[in-house]
Design a protein around this motif. Structure first.
Motif, PDB file in Angstrom:
ATOM      1  N   LEU A   1       0.776  -1.329   0.026  1.00  0.00           N
ATOM      2  CA  LEU A   1       0.077  -0.080   0.051  1.00  0.00           C
ATOM      3  C   LEU A   1       0.884   1.308   0.070  1.00  0.00           C
ATOM      4  O   LEU A   1       1.384   1.584   0.956  1.00  0.00           O
ATOM      5  N   SER A   2       1.022   2.011  -1.145  1.00  0.00           N
ATOM      6  CA  SER A   2       1.727   2.722  -1.488  1.00  0.00           C
ATOM      7  C   SER A   2       1.126   4.289  -1.354  1.00  0.00           C
ATOM      8  O   SER A   2       0.494   4.584  -2.316  1.00  0.00           O
ATOM      9  N   LEU A   3       1.600   5.289  -0.188  1.00  0.00           N
ATOM     10  CA  LEU A   3       0.626   6.183  -0.156  1.00  0.00           C
ATOM     11  C   LEU A   3       1.215   7.331  -0.343  1.00  0.00           C
ATOM     12  O   LEU A   3       0.789   8.568  -0.132  1.00  0.00           O
ATOM     13  N   ASP A   4       2.634   7.501  -0.857  1.00  0.00           N
ATOM     14  CA  ASP A   4       3.235   8.754  -1.261  1.00  0.00           C
ATOM     15  C   ASP A   4       3.463   8.680  -2.579  1.00  0.00           C
ATOM     16  O   ASP A   4       3.837   7.696  -3.070  1.00  0.00           O
ATOM     17  N   ASP A   5       3.432   9.923  -3.141  1.00  0.00           N
ATOM     18  CA  ASP A   5       3.252  10.085  -4.693  1.00  0.00           C
ATOM     19  C   ASP A   5       4.805  10.617  -5.131  1.00  0.00           C
ATOM     20  O   ASP A   5       4.635  11.052  -6.367  1.00  0.00           O
ATOM     21  N   GLU A   6       5.610  10.702  -4.335  1.00  0.00           N
ATOM     22  CA  GLU A   6       6.940  11.346  -4.710  1.00  0.00           C
ATOM     23  C   GLU A   6       7.763   9.997  -5.592  1.00  0.00           C
ATOM     24  O   GLU A   6       7.616   9.024  -5.164  1.00  0.00           O
TER      25      GLU A   6
ATOM     26  N   GLY B   1       4.182   4.427 -13.365  1.00  0.00           N
ATOM     27  CA  GLY B   1       3.691   4.013 -14.754  1.00  0.00           C
ATOM     28  C   GLY B   1       4.656   3.459 -15.717  1.00  0.00           C
ATOM     29  O   GLY B   1       6.001   3.480 -15.660  1.00  0.00           O
ATOM     30  N   SER B   2       4.023   2.964 -16.801  1.00  0.00           N
ATOM     31  CA  SER B   2       4.773   2.538 -17.947  1.00  0.00           C
ATOM     32  C   SER B   2       5.910   3.416 -18.474  1.00  0.00           C
ATOM     33  O   SER B   2       6.616   3.264 -19.000  1.00  0.00           O
ATOM     34  N   ASP B   3       5.533   4.865 -18.415  1.00  0.00           N
ATOM     35  CA  ASP B   3       6.326   6.046 -18.916  1.00  0.00           C
ATOM     36  C   ASP B   3       7.713   6.477 -17.855  1.00  0.00           C
ATOM     37  O   ASP B   3       8.040   7.079 -18.096  1.00  0.00           O
ATOM     38  N   GLY B   4       7.444   5.554 -16.697  1.00  0.00           N
ATOM     39  CA  GLY B   4       8.403   5.778 -15.587  1.00  0.00           C
ATOM     40  C   GLY B   4       8.115   6.970 -14.764  1.00  0.00           C
ATOM     41  O   GLY B   4       8.819   7.501 -14.026  1.00  0.00           O
ATOM     42  N   ARG B   5       6.845   7.458 -14.700  1.00  0.00           N
ATOM     43  CA  ARG B   5       6.542   8.805 -14.018  1.00  0.00           C
ATOM     44  C   ARG B   5       5.517   8.118 -12.895  1.00  0.00           C
ATOM     45  O   ARG B   5       4.881   7.097 -13.250  1.00  0.00           O
ATOM     46  N   PRO B   6       5.348   8.957 -11.958  1.00  0.00           N
ATOM     47  CA  PRO B   6       4.370   8.512 -10.875  1.00  0.00           C
ATOM     48  C   PRO B   6       2.869   8.476 -11.237  1.00  0.00           C
ATOM     49  O   PRO B   6       2.440   9.304 -12.049  1.00  0.00           O
ATOM     50  N   ALA B   7       2.323   7.401 -11.101  1.00  0.00           N
ATOM     51  CA  ALA B   7       0.921   7.264 -11.429  1.00  0.00           C
ATOM     52  C   ALA B   7       0.260   6.435 -10.320  1.00  0.00           C
ATOM     53  O   ALA B   7       0.861   6.174  -9.143  1.00  0.00           O
TER      54      ALA B   7
ATOM     55  N   TRP C   1      -8.355   7.889  -3.484  1.00  0.00           N
ATOM     56  CA  TRP C   1      -7.288   8.397  -2.610  1.00  0.00           C
ATOM     57  C   TRP C   1      -6.500   9.424  -3.357  1.00  0.00           C
ATOM     58  O   TRP C   1      -6.458  10.451  -2.970  1.00  0.00           O
ATOM     59  N   PHE C   2      -6.036   9.230  -4.665  1.00  0.00           N
ATOM     60  CA  PHE C   2      -5.247  10.005  -5.498  1.00  0.00           C
ATOM     61  C   PHE C   2      -6.085  10.772  -6.394  1.00  0.00           C
ATOM     62  O   PHE C   2      -5.639  11.659  -7.034  1.00  0.00           O
ATOM     63  N   GLY C   3      -7.275  10.420  -6.507  1.00  0.00           N
ATOM     64  CA  GLY C   3      -7.972  11.423  -7.655  1.00  0.00           C
ATOM     65  C   GLY C   3      -8.182  12.814  -7.118  1.00  0.00           C
ATOM     66  O   GLY C   3      -8.830  13.509  -8.207  1.00  0.00           O
ATOM     67  N   MET C   4      -7.853  13.242  -6.212  1.00  0.00           N
ATOM     68  CA  MET C   4      -8.000  14.520  -5.399  1.00  0.00           C
ATOM     69  C   MET C   4      -6.636  15.178  -5.243  1.00  0.00           C
ATOM     70  O   MET C   4      -6.441  16.215  -4.750  1.00  0.00           O
ATOM     71  N   GLY C   5      -5.522  14.537  -6.103  1.00  0.00           N
ATOM     72  CA  GLY C   5      -4.154  15.070  -5.640  1.00  0.00           C
ATOM     73  C   GLY C   5      -3.480  15.294  -6.960  1.00  0.00           C
ATOM     74  O   GLY C   5      -3.976  15.395  -8.004  1.00  0.00           O
TER      75      GLY C   5
ATOM     76  N   LEU D   1      -1.549  13.569  -8.599  1.00  0.00           N
ATOM     77  CA  LEU D   1      -1.539  12.516  -9.791  1.00  0.00           C
ATOM     78  C   LEU D   1      -2.822  12.390 -10.338  1.00  0.00           C
ATOM     79  O   LEU D   1      -2.922  11.342 -11.135  1.00  0.00           O
ATOM     80  N   CYS D   2      -3.724  13.171 -10.286  1.00  0.00           N
ATOM     81  CA  CYS D   2      -5.059  13.019 -10.906  1.00  0.00           C
ATOM     82  C   CYS D   2      -4.849  12.836 -12.339  1.00  0.00           C
ATOM     83  O   CYS D   2      -4.451  13.750 -12.869  1.00  0.00           O
ATOM     84  N   ARG D   3      -5.484  11.749 -12.565  1.00  0.00           N
ATOM     85  CA  ARG D   3      -5.407  11.449 -14.125  1.00  0.00           C
ATOM     86  C   ARG D   3      -5.729  12.499 -15.083  1.00  0.00           C
ATOM     87  O   ARG D   3      -5.715  12.661 -16.183  1.00  0.00           O
ATOM     88  N   GLU D   4      -6.746  13.217 -14.566  1.00  0.00           N
ATOM     89  CA  GLU D   4      -7.740  14.200 -15.390  1.00  0.00           C
ATOM     90  C   GLU D   4      -7.130  15.571 -15.078  1.00  0.00           C
ATOM     91  O   GLU D   4      -7.512  16.597 -15.788  1.00  0.00           O
ATOM     92  N   GLY D   5      -5.955  15.731 -14.464  1.00  0.00           N
ATOM     93  CA  GLY D   5      -5.216  17.001 -14.342  1.00  0.00           C
ATOM     94  C   GLY D   5      -5.402  17.633 -13.152  1.00  0.00           C
ATOM     95  O   GLY D   5      -6.450  17.402 -12.138  1.00  0.00           O
ATOM     96  N   LEU D   6      -4.705  18.779 -12.715  1.00  0.00           N
ATOM     97  CA  LEU D   6      -4.991  19.460 -11.419  1.00  0.00           C
ATOM     98  C   LEU D   6      -6.201  20.110 -11.213  1.00  0.00           C
ATOM     99  O   LEU D   6      -6.773  20.089  -9.974  1.00  0.00           O
ATOM    100  N   ALA D   7      -6.677  20.753 -12.403  1.00  0.00           N
ATOM    101  CA  ALA D   7      -7.828  21.629 -12.298  1.00  0.00           C
ATOM    102  C   ALA D   7      -9.058  20.486 -11.836  1.00  0.00           C
ATOM    103  O   ALA D   7      -9.911  20.930 -10.951  1.00  0.00           O
TER     104      ALA D   7
END
Length: 183
Positions: free
Chosen positions: A97-102, A126-132, A140-144, A146-152
């Motif tokens: 359970l990985s809860l840090d996005d750094e 992620g497969s691109d080597g970036r945090p996902a 948990w992460f959809g409001m942070g 790393l949100c896939r839909e962007g920061l806005a």
């Protein structure tokens, strides 16, 4: 290992008995995250939980009835993270359970999942080597950051959210349960 953008459910574990939690963030975040532990322990009474946290945060977890082992590490030190990976990479965890996005901690979670065969939940590379984040951690992460839909969109979700941290943690715990056959 599934990651951002992967479809379908995670492989279901026969029974989760060994969990590695990676949460090193701010002291208050580490303490607040302990709110998920009673729910996990209730669902899986035999759970053996190891917690990786930042140097200095260990005393916040010491003596917690649901934490079997505390490992302190400097999350900003590549050498320390590499040593940690080497020292626990042969353990048999069922889930991480990985809860840090750094990025360095996502790299650690991904590497340990690969080495141990554990199912990852949360922030990974992620497969691109970036945090996902894994699909089962969207609540948990959809409001942070790393949100896939962007920061806005993450900011919009935060403003619209009416759930407490404890309620969101319970949702995450329930999602974890649905993918791991916790009893």
């Amino acid at each position: 290992m599934r990651e951002s953008g992967a479809s379908g459910p995670y492989p279901r574990a026969e029974r989760m008995s060994r969990l590695l939690v990676i949460k090193t963030g701010a002291l208050g975040d580490v303490l607040r995250t302990t709110s998920i532990l009673p729910g996990l322990a209730e669902r899986s009474p035999a759970l053996e939980l190891t917690w990786v946290t930042a140097t200095g945060a260990g005393p916040l977890l010491a003596g917690h009835p649901h934490v079997a082992e505390i490992i302190e590490v400097d999350p900003k030190s590549p050498e320390a993270l590499g040593h940690l990976e080497a020292s626990i990479g042969d353990r048999a965890f069922d889930r991480i359970l990985s809860l840090d996005d750094e990025e360095p901690l996502c790299r650690l979670a991904s590497a340990l999942a690969e080495r141990t065969g554990a199912t990852p939940t949360g922030a990974v590379l992620g497969s691109d080597g970036r945090p996902a984040y894994t699909d089962d951690a969207a609540c948990w992460f959809g409001m942070g950051l790393l949100c896939r839909e962007g920061l806005a969109e993450a900011d919009r979700r935060k403003l619209a959210n009416r759930r407490t941290h404890a309620e969101r943690s319970e949702e995450h715990t329930s999602e974890l349960q649905s993918h791991s056959d916790l009893v």
